[in-house]
Design an enzyme around this catalytic site. Structure first.
Site, mmCIF file in Angstrom:
data_model
loop_
_atom_site.group_PDB
_atom_site.id
_atom_site.type_symbol
_atom_site.label_atom_id
_atom_site.label_comp_id
_atom_site.label_asym_id
_atom_site.label_seq_id
_atom_site.Cartn_x
_atom_site.Cartn_y
_atom_site.Cartn_z
ATOM 1 N N PHE A 222 0.867 -1.144 0.093
ATOM 2 C CA PHE A 222 0.051 0.050 0.100
ATOM 3 C C PHE A 222 0.897 1.335 0.017
ATOM 4 O O PHE A 222 0.279 2.400 0.364
ATOM 5 C CB PHE A 222 -0.975 0.165 1.237
ATOM 6 C CG PHE A 222 -1.826 -1.248 1.230
ATOM 7 C CD1 PHE A 222 -2.792 -1.558 0.473
ATOM 8 C CD2 PHE A 222 -1.568 -2.022 2.504
ATOM 9 C CE1 PHE A 222 -3.449 -2.702 0.604
ATOM 10 C CE2 PHE A 222 -2.211 -3.320 2.675
ATOM 11 C CZ PHE A 222 -3.228 -3.666 1.681
ATOM 12 N N GLU A 226 7.252 1.070 -0.079
ATOM 13 C CA GLU A 226 7.879 1.542 -1.291
ATOM 14 C C GLU A 226 9.303 2.089 -0.916
ATOM 15 O O GLU A 226 10.235 1.768 -1.679
ATOM 16 C CB GLU A 226 7.042 2.662 -1.858
ATOM 17 C CG GLU A 226 7.796 3.391 -3.148
ATOM 18 C CD GLU A 226 6.956 4.155 -3.896
ATOM 19 O OE1 GLU A 226 5.634 4.430 -3.572
ATOM 20 O OE2 GLU A 226 7.424 5.220 -4.630
ATOM 21 N N ARG A 304 2.178 15.026 -5.957
ATOM 22 C CA ARG A 304 0.998 14.643 -6.329
ATOM 23 C C ARG A 304 -0.183 15.332 -5.861
ATOM 24 O O ARG A 304 -1.257 15.451 -6.341
ATOM 25 C CB ARG A 304 0.816 13.196 -6.306
ATOM 26 C CG ARG A 304 -0.188 12.256 -7.195
ATOM 27 C CD ARG A 304 -0.185 10.941 -7.045
ATOM 28 N NE ARG A 304 0.655 10.242 -8.048
ATOM 29 C CZ ARG A 304 0.311 10.028 -9.447
ATOM 30 N NH1 ARG A 304 -0.724 10.229 -9.681
ATOM 31 N NH2 ARG A 304 1.306 9.533 -10.015
ATOM 32 N N ARG A 336 -1.184 4.364 -0.913
ATOM 33 C CA ARG A 336 -2.206 4.439 -1.886
ATOM 34 C C ARG A 336 -2.777 5.725 -2.140
ATOM 35 O O ARG A 336 -3.652 6.388 -1.501
ATOM 36 C CB ARG A 336 -3.180 3.357 -1.448
ATOM 37 C CG ARG A 336 -3.972 2.727 -2.597
ATOM 38 C CD ARG A 336 -4.924 1.670 -2.255
ATOM 39 N NE ARG A 336 -5.522 0.925 -3.320
ATOM 40 C CZ ARG A 336 -6.028 -0.283 -2.825
ATOM 41 N NH1 ARG A 336 -6.348 -0.973 -1.860
ATOM 42 N NH2 ARG A 336 -6.417 -0.921 -3.978
ATOM 43 N N PHE A 338 -0.951 8.356 -2.995
ATOM 44 C CA PHE A 338 0.265 9.094 -2.868
ATOM 45 C C PHE A 338 0.287 10.495 -3.074
ATOM 46 O O PHE A 338 0.779 11.412 -3.691
ATOM 47 C CB PHE A 338 1.311 8.673 -4.162
ATOM 48 C CG PHE A 338 2.443 8.805 -4.155
ATOM 49 C CD1 PHE A 338 3.522 7.874 -3.460
ATOM 50 C CD2 PHE A 338 3.278 9.996 -4.770
ATOM 51 C CE1 PHE A 338 4.824 8.154 -3.418
ATOM 52 C CE2 PHE A 338 4.665 9.978 -4.671
ATOM 53 C CZ PHE A 338 5.539 9.128 -4.150
ATOM 54 N N THR A 434 5.434 10.395 -11.227
ATOM 55 C CA THR A 434 5.560 11.844 -11.613
ATOM 56 C C THR A 434 6.991 12.308 -11.841
ATOM 57 O O THR A 434 7.513 13.087 -12.467
ATOM 58 C CB THR A 434 5.061 12.926 -10.712
ATOM 59 O OG1 THR A 434 5.385 12.598 -9.439
ATOM 60 C CG2 THR A 434 3.267 12.779 -10.833
ATOM 61 N N ALA A 503 2.515 3.868 -8.017
ATOM 62 C CA ALA A 503 1.974 4.733 -8.725
ATOM 63 C C ALA A 503 0.796 3.814 -9.776
ATOM 64 O O ALA A 503 0.574 4.591 -10.783
ATOM 65 C CB ALA A 503 2.912 5.327 -9.648
ATOM 66 N N GLU A 706 -4.838 2.794 -7.253
ATOM 67 C CA GLU A 706 -5.336 3.810 -6.518
ATOM 68 C C GLU A 706 -6.307 4.440 -6.585
ATOM 69 O O GLU A 706 -7.059 5.030 -5.748
ATOM 70 C CB GLU A 706 -4.069 4.618 -6.625
ATOM 71 C CG GLU A 706 -2.470 4.159 -6.004
ATOM 72 C CD GLU A 706 -1.232 5.040 -6.312
ATOM 73 O OE1 GLU A 706 -1.110 5.202 -7.645
ATOM 74 O OE2 GLU A 706 -0.799 5.522 -5.520
HETATM 75 MO MO1 MOS Z 1 2.397 3.496 -4.044
HETATM 76 S S1 MOS Z 1 1.440 4.831 -2.778
HETATM 77 O O1 MOS Z 1 2.628 4.819 -5.247
HETATM 78 O O2 MOS Z 1 3.695 2.904 -3.377
#
Ligand code: MOS
Length: 752
Positions: A222, A226, A304, A336, A338, A434, A503, A706
């Site tokens: 989620f 990342e 974002r 999620r 972002f 982005t 993303a 997302e």
């Molecule tokens: Mo997701 S919030 O782009 O790891």
């Protein structure tokens, strides 16, 4: 097709990092984190911990052999606190022992002398004190200042928007196993194996080719993994290098909740102006992002937020200010959406309040301002392929919004202490990283001599179904059954320089790469088939594992053709690389074409509020969503429903609570409530937009991860409509989430 891991998941046989039998002599590590949110770290007392039976070593800042700093964008974060602690739980030391119990005991026995400093947890306070992680930026379109005088209705206000715990089922974890010749093998629960590889190499002072990162699957990410899976893998690696033994870290739930960042909370100021026809003429918003201690991904998340501040609406005059405010909380991170949800939220509040002032319903304003083709966003991208109005109109018609409203009005008239509310949420979400350079995907496809196929991509399976999507794509391109294809773990030795699975773009990027790789193999195979059958390869196609000539089956099977291709010494493996063309975005100017395409949808939510108790139910969610041509409908439906559930949780039940001293008091599931199956609406209807295509996605599909999150936002406003059917809302600041406690206080404002 079913999710390819479902039979393993439901029978408990799927393996995660710590399910693989431990290698001989594996040690366990537990983190000692700062007990206070802000202070000078004067000294450490680790002697008692070292004396705990089973404890082998304690790793600190000093023990790191290579770079002591990590960080997603800049190396601004020490792996262990050195001279200062910046949040409660800030890792100070790693206790490594022969059992998890001994390591836990050791970590509890560590102590640190800290000169406490006063913590800052509010982004407005941080902003006022100049505590910023980057320059505060202003993005503009049109001329906001000169248009206010032309507006018939103007409202302005303040918002306190909470963060959100990721609450992945599998907490952060990593296992690092030393190999021959100073190499390291890392099993990590990460969305970004190449980030783990880079930083493990960095902290050990090794070249990246000595570090292999392998990821089979995640028990949810989620966004929380990342960037923030990297820390634990690096810590375990330092321990493994020092002790020359395998080291595993598995964070306990409370440690994971206290030590890792979350969705960014924001404070916001907004102002909106409309004409008498309900057209939004001007919108101004100031985002104070609560970034936490270090940069992590706060800059891109804020970007974002800015890009999505006008969501699905065409607004001629816009001004967006964005500040990344440094606070004494764990560095907040990807989650999620972002930053997109935080960008969209204040505009919905503004519309709600403008509607109240104008004496119309919010959806009357929403419907009059939806974007369409040709609209140019404040960042310069022109809208193409817009299905926003279509999803809205289909939602209104198909779900009979008129009828719903009449039913609710009648119910509210008849019932004194139970009220119903209704709200709509249009969503327009841009697809692409982005950070333009991240938009690249790779796939490695092997066809073995028995005809079975192995696919490896840069995509991480975190439950979302990327493996299933890759199998479905290879199956469609090759013309063979799903069962002949296996999707493998993601491994930095098979795929290099992997963009994080994030993303919403993972299936797009890696799916297109898989199509490229499969087609390269297939063209060689069909050439061999053409030679064998005495015809042009163009006349041939493989359908369900059999070669067809001009649409009629031949005697030649896939398996036979694979062998013929092999004996002809023609390649049966290929690497595909894909990057979407035409993307360009200047992050400094905030201008360009950041998105490959957009996804669209409209959600309706109905709620019922018990006006005596403040409790509520989410009665119905009705969604029209644009998926293009879905690859696997059940997998996409799972993403839409899961996104909705998380979005509902963000605006209703999930309340992060920090004490004034910066201590997370909702650090376990006893104090942090997330939606369960029972909380979900009894009526969940989903209508996919029909006859739509998407040239930008593999096989015409659209990204799905997302965008559905934002549908949940409608519940926030539906609950407020129900409250207003009972009593007017009186508030100096709009606060989210709308917990039952907050609903109760809103119902009885005089009893505060
Ligand atoms: Mo997701 S919030 O782009 O790891």
């Amino acid at each position: 097709m079913r999710h390819c891991g479902s039979h393993l998941h439901v029978s408990g046989r799927s393996q995660y990092v710590d399910d693989v039998p431990a290698p001989k002599g594996m040690l366990h590590a537990v983190v000692f984190g700062s007990p206070v949110a802000h202070g000078k770290l004067l000294s450490l007392d680790l002697e008692a911990a070292k004396a705990v039976e089973g404890v082998k070593a304690i790793v600190t800042y000093e023990s790191i052999p290579g770079s002591k700093m990590i960080g997603a964008l800049a190396l601004d974060e020490p792996l262990f606190a050195d001279k200062e602690v910046l949040f409660q739980g800030h890792p100070i030391a790693l206790v490594i022992a022969d059992s998890h119990a001994a390591a836990t005991k050791g970590a509890k026995t560590c102590s640190a002398e800290i000169e406490e400093l006063s913590p800052v947890t509010c982004p407005r306070e941080a902003f006022a004190k100049g505590l910023l992680l980057q320059e505060t930026r202003v993005f503009e379109k049109g001329d906001v200042d000169s248009i206010w005088s032309e507006c018939e209705t103007i409202v302005a206000g303040k918002i306190d928007l909470a963060g959100q715990e990721h609450l992945y089922l599998e907490t952060n974890r990593a296992r690092v196993i030393p190999q021959e010749d100073g190499q390291m093998k890392v099993y990590s629960s990460t969305q970004s194996p190449s980030a783990v590889q880079k930083h493990v190499a960095g902290v050990l002072g090794l070249p990246m080719h000595k570090v292999e990162v392998d990821v089979k699957r995640l028990g949810g990410g989620f966004g929380g993994k990342e960037d923030q899976a990297t820390h634990w893998a690096c810590m375990a690696a330092v321990g493994a290098a020092l002790l020359k033994a395998p080291v595993q870290i598995v964070l306990s739930r409370p440690d994971d909740m206290r030590m890792t960042g979350k969705r960014h909370p924001y404070k916001q100021d907004f102002k909106i102006g409309l004409d008498s026809a309900g057209k939004i003429l001007a919108y101004e918003v100031h985002h104070f992002q609560n970034s936490g201690a270090y940069m992590d991904l706060s800059g891109p998340v804020l970007e974002r937020t800015v890009l999505h501040s006008t969501n699905a609406y065409a607004i001629p005059n816009v001004r967006i200010r964005a500040a990344a405010c440094r606070t004494n909380l764990p560095s907040n991170t990807a989650y999620r959406g972002f930053g997109g949800p935080q960008g969209m939220f204040p505009l919905e509040v503004a519309i709600e309040q403008a509607a109240a002032k104008m004496g119309v319903s919010p959806d009357w304003i929403q419907s009059r301002n939806l974007i369409s083709d040709g609209y140019v966003f404040q960042y310069g991208q022109e809208m193409e392929g817009c299905n926003m109005q279509r999803t809205w109109d289909e939602a209104v018609e198909h779900f009979d919004v008129k009828g719903i409203k009449a039913r609710i009005a009648a119910f509210n008239k008849e019932n004194l202490m139970v009220k119903k509310g209704f709200a709509m949420m249009p969503v327009c979400f841009g697809i692409s990283f982005t950070k333009t350079f991240l938009n690249q995907g790779s796939s490695l496809v092997h066809v073995y001599t028995d005809g079975s196929v192995s696919v490896t991509t840069g995509g991480i399976e975190m439950g979302q179904g990327i493996s299933s999507n890759m199998i479905a794509i290879a199956s469609r391109v090759f013309g063979i059954p799903h069962a002949w294809i296996n999707s493998n773990s993601t491994n930095t030795r098979r795929i290099a320089n992997i963009s994080p699975s994030a993303a919403s773009a993972t299936s797009d990027l890696n799916g297109n790469a898989t199509i490229i790789a499969c087609n390269e193999i297939l063209s060689g195979m069909l050439k061999i088939a053409g030679e064998h059958l005495g015809c042009s390869p163009e006349a041939l196609k493989i359908v369900n594992g059999v070669v067809q000539r001009d649409g009629a089956p031949t005697e030649l099977t896939w398996q036979q053709l694979v062998l013929k291709t092999y004996f002809a010494r023609v390649q049966l493996m290929a690497h595909g690389f894909y990057s979407p063309p035409d993307l360009h975005y200047d992050g400094v100017k905030g201008f360009g074409k950041p998105f490959h395409y957009y996804t669209f949808g409209t959600c309706l939510i109905e709620t019922t509020v018990d006006c005596l108790r403040g409790t509520y139910t989410i009665d119905a969610s009705r969604i029209v969503h644009d998926l293009g041509r879905t690859i696997i409908p059940t997998v996409d439906r799972g993403q839409i429903e899961g996104g909705l559930a998380q979005g509902l949780g963000w605006v209703t039940l999930e309340e992060l609570s920090f004490s004034d001293s910066g201590r997370l008091t909702s650090h376990a599931l006893s104090t942090y409530k997330a939606p369960d199956a029972d909380f979900m609406p009894d009526v969940m209807e989903l209508k996919l937009l029909e006859n739509v295509d998407n040239p930008g996605g593999p096989l015409g599909s659209k990204a799905v991860g997302e965008p559905p999150f934002m549908y949940g936002t409608a519940a926030y406003f539906a609950i407020r409509r129900a409250i207003e059917a009972y009593t007017p809302l009186i508030e100096d600041e709009v606060r989210c989430p709308m917990t039952p406690e907050r609903v109760l206080l809103s119902l009885y404002p005089n009893f505060k």
